[in-house]
Write an enzyme that holds these catalytic residues in place. Sequence first.
Site, mmCIF file in Angstrom:
data_model
loop_
_atom_site.group_PDB
_atom_site.id
_atom_site.type_symbol
_atom_site.label_atom_id
_atom_site.label_comp_id
_atom_site.label_asym_id
_atom_site.label_seq_id
_atom_site.Cartn_x
_atom_site.Cartn_y
_atom_site.Cartn_z
ATOM 1 N N GLY A 46 5.089 12.661 -2.233
ATOM 2 C CA GLY A 46 6.057 11.644 -2.645
ATOM 3 C C GLY A 46 5.636 11.031 -3.967
ATOM 4 O O GLY A 46 4.451 11.014 -4.308
ATOM 5 N N GLN A 51 5.439 4.623 -10.418
ATOM 6 C CA GLN A 51 4.177 5.347 -10.589
ATOM 7 C C GLN A 51 4.097 6.108 -11.910
ATOM 8 O O GLN A 51 3.019 6.507 -12.346
ATOM 9 C CB GLN A 51 3.958 6.330 -9.429
ATOM 10 C CG GLN A 51 3.696 5.629 -8.103
ATOM 11 C CD GLN A 51 3.441 6.641 -7.008
ATOM 12 O OE1 GLN A 51 4.374 7.153 -6.397
ATOM 13 N NE2 GLN A 51 2.178 6.951 -6.763
ATOM 14 N N CYS A 95 -2.422 8.113 -1.886
ATOM 15 C CA CYS A 95 -1.425 7.797 -2.907
ATOM 16 C C CYS A 95 -1.867 8.414 -4.229
ATOM 17 O O CYS A 95 -3.050 8.347 -4.569
ATOM 18 C CB CYS A 95 -1.305 6.279 -3.042
ATOM 19 S SG CYS A 95 -0.088 5.752 -4.265
ATOM 20 N N HIS A 137 6.273 4.556 2.643
ATOM 21 C CA HIS A 137 5.249 4.394 1.606
ATOM 22 C C HIS A 137 5.910 4.364 0.220
ATOM 23 O O HIS A 137 5.596 3.500 -0.608
ATOM 24 C CB HIS A 137 4.247 5.554 1.732
ATOM 25 C CG HIS A 137 3.212 5.638 0.655
ATOM 26 N ND1 HIS A 137 1.861 5.576 0.909
ATOM 27 C CD2 HIS A 137 3.330 5.800 -0.693
ATOM 28 C CE1 HIS A 137 1.198 5.679 -0.239
ATOM 29 N NE2 HIS A 137 2.063 5.821 -1.223
ATOM 30 N N GLU A 138 6.848 5.283 -0.005
ATOM 31 C CA GLU A 138 7.506 5.354 -1.324
ATOM 32 C C GLU A 138 8.421 4.156 -1.542
ATOM 33 O O GLU A 138 8.492 3.616 -2.647
ATOM 34 C CB GLU A 138 8.285 6.667 -1.456
ATOM 35 C CG GLU A 138 7.447 7.929 -1.373
ATOM 36 C CD GLU A 138 6.218 7.919 -2.262
ATOM 37 O OE1 GLU A 138 6.273 7.329 -3.361
ATOM 38 O OE2 GLU A 138 5.188 8.460 -1.849
ATOM 39 N N HIS A 141 6.602 1.264 -2.815
ATOM 40 C CA HIS A 141 6.326 1.315 -4.260
ATOM 41 C C HIS A 141 7.437 0.627 -5.054
ATOM 42 O O HIS A 141 7.178 0.018 -6.089
ATOM 43 C CB HIS A 141 6.226 2.769 -4.737
ATOM 44 C CG HIS A 141 4.866 3.383 -4.601
ATOM 45 N ND1 HIS A 141 3.758 2.885 -5.234
ATOM 46 C CD2 HIS A 141 4.448 4.482 -3.915
ATOM 47 C CE1 HIS A 141 2.706 3.650 -4.942
ATOM 48 N NE2 HIS A 141 3.097 4.618 -4.133
HETATM 49 NI NI NI Z 1 1.910 6.137 -3.307
#
Ligand code: NI
Length: 173
Positions: A46, A51, A95, A137-138, A141
């Site tokens: 992912g 990011q 991550c 999790h994404e 972000h």
């Molecule tokens: Ni991550």
Amino acid sequence: MSLKPILIHPDPRLKKVADPIARITPEVETLAADMLATMYDAPGIGLAGPQIGVNSRIFVMDATRDPEAEPAPMVLINPEISWSSEAQNSYEEGCLSIPDQYASVTRPSEVRLTWLGLDGATHEREFDGLWATCAQHELDHLNGVLFIDHLSAMKRQMITRKMVKLKREQARG
Ligand code: NI
């Protein structure tokens, strides 16, 4: 299509709440293609806009575990969780912005997400297993939350210190 550098924690750009994407444009299509290429190259399952320094509500994922299986790339724009299961699941998360660090995070084991697809349509689907973990999790972000924010302050600080050291070493080259 081009590979983008992935930001390493700690970075203020990883702590921002990302902005919604108003509509699908050729720029968004290019961004999605670049993000998928960057994710597969890393390799990871992912990758979220922030990011790579893009403060927009978009993430890509492919949690296909079987290396023999066909890739199943997904692009989720303006994703929202419309339902979470009572049942929880713990998974050893990592991550791409926190390389080589893993820790167990507990989250709902199933979630239903709605999102805008590259086709301009609204999609809705339930995810379980690694897909559910990855999606949450994404999505974190996009709200400036990292998996280490789910850990104790002590663990978080320990990992952050390692990342500061790593970045210092990288800067030296
Ligand atoms: Ni991550």
